[in-house]
Motif scaffolding. Structure first.
Motif, short mmCIF file in Angstrom:
data_model
loop_
_atom_site.label_atom_id
_atom_site.label_comp_id
_atom_site.label_asym_id
_atom_site.label_seq_id
_atom_site.Cartn_x
_atom_site.Cartn_y
_atom_site.Cartn_z
N PRO A 21 47.87 4.49 44.96
CA PRO A 21 48.74 4.43 46.23
C PRO A 21 50.28 3.97 45.88
N GLU A 22 50.32 3.33 44.49
CA GLU A 22 51.51 2.73 44.25
C GLU A 22 52.70 3.77 43.67
N VAL A 23 52.22 5.04 43.42
CA VAL A 23 52.80 5.70 42.82
C VAL A 23 54.13 6.17 43.77
N GLU A 24 55.37 6.24 43.22
CA GLU A 24 56.39 6.77 43.76
C GLU A 24 56.71 8.10 43.27
N PRO A 25 56.23 9.46 43.93
CA PRO A 25 56.64 10.64 43.27
C PRO A 25 58.22 11.03 42.78
N ASP A 26 59.08 10.47 43.51
CA ASP A 26 60.35 10.65 43.09
C ASP A 26 60.72 10.14 42.07
N THR A 27 59.95 9.12 41.52
CA THR A 27 60.22 8.31 40.19
C THR A 27 59.56 9.04 38.85
N LEU A 28 58.84 9.94 39.31
CA LEU A 28 58.05 10.56 38.09
C LEU A 28 59.10 11.68 37.36
N ASP A 29 58.68 11.61 36.10
CA ASP A 29 59.62 12.71 35.13
C ASP A 29 58.47 13.79 34.67
N PRO A 30 58.65 14.89 35.23
CA PRO A 30 57.73 15.90 35.12
C PRO A 30 57.28 16.27 33.73
N THR A 31 58.28 15.89 33.06
CA THR A 31 58.03 16.20 31.30
C THR A 31 57.30 15.02 30.57
N ARG A 32 57.40 13.87 31.09
CA ARG A 32 56.54 12.76 30.40
C ARG A 32 54.96 12.73 30.62
N PRO A 33 54.30 12.13 29.97
CA PRO A 33 52.77 11.99 29.95
C PRO A 33 52.67 11.24 31.49
N LEU A 34 52.01 11.97 32.34
CA LEU A 34 51.68 11.33 33.60
C LEU A 34 50.90 10.07 33.48
N ARG A 35 49.74 10.19 32.74
CA ARG A 35 48.89 9.04 32.94
C ARG A 35 49.71 7.56 32.42
N HIS A 36 50.52 7.61 31.50
CA HIS A 36 51.55 6.70 31.17
C HIS A 36 52.37 6.19 32.29
N GLN A 37 53.05 7.23 33.04
CA GLN A 37 53.89 6.84 33.96
C GLN A 37 53.33 6.20 35.30
N VAL A 38 52.21 6.34 35.69
CA VAL A 38 51.49 5.85 36.66
C VAL A 38 50.20 4.88 36.16
N ASP A 39 49.98 4.71 34.78
CA ASP A 39 49.11 3.60 34.41
C ASP A 39 47.83 3.87 34.86
N LEU A 40 47.20 5.15 34.58
CA LEU A 40 45.80 5.49 35.21
C LEU A 40 44.82 5.28 33.79
N ASP A 41 43.68 4.52 34.07
CA ASP A 41 42.91 4.54 32.92
C ASP A 41 41.99 5.82 33.02
N SER A 42 41.15 6.08 32.39
CA SER A 42 40.56 7.03 32.03
C SER A 42 39.43 7.78 33.24
N MET A 43 39.18 6.66 33.88
CA MET A 43 38.11 7.00 35.24
C MET A 43 38.91 7.33 36.24
N ASP A 44 40.24 6.65 36.69
CA ASP A 44 41.16 7.28 37.33
C ASP A 44 41.60 8.56 37.19
N TRP A 45 41.88 8.96 35.87
CA TRP A 45 42.22 10.28 35.30
C TRP A 45 41.08 11.28 35.88
N LEU A 46 39.82 10.84 35.46
CA LEU A 46 38.87 11.66 35.72
C LEU A 46 38.98 11.89 37.43
N ASN A 47 39.03 11.12 37.90
CA ASN A 47 38.83 11.16 39.37
C ASN A 47 40.05 11.97 39.94
N PHE A 48 41.17 12.10 39.42
CA PHE A 48 42.27 12.83 39.81
C PHE A 48 41.74 14.32 39.40
#
Length: 87
Positions: A21-48
């Motif tokens: 929920p803390e993700v601010e979509p406007d601050t995401l760079d669509p060309t950079r690794p997404l997991r690192h930008q939003v600090d998702l662990d492997s379980m959150d990534w799998l849930n995504f």
């Protein structure tokens, strides 16, 4: 669901925000690794990825996970699987 990239991006970002929920979509760079930008662990990534499958009906085999690094990668992948002509 949709083949429109903008609408698909809104859906993908909505799913991402449901997991992080803390993700601010406007601050995401669509060309950079997404997991690192939003600090998702492997379980959150799998849930995504599971949530993408459930919401969009797109099968994402584990063998394809490595292709889904950036937001642009995710959108391109989903558009291709949804049969979009502009993917």
């Amino acid at each position: 669901m949709t083949n429109d990239r903008t609408a698909l991006a809104a859906t993908v970002l909505g799913i991402l925000r449901s997991i992080a929920p803390e993700v601010e979509p406007d601050t995401l760079d669509p060309t950079r690794p997404l997991r690192h930008q939003v600090d998702l662990d492997s379980m959150d990534w799998l849930n995504f990825l599971v949530a993408l499958h459930e919401r969009l009906g797109v099968n994402i085999p584990e063998a394809d996970y490595a292709q889904l690094v950036t937001l642009d990668n995710v959108l391109d992948y989903l558009l291709a699987r949804l049969g979009a002509t502009d993917a």
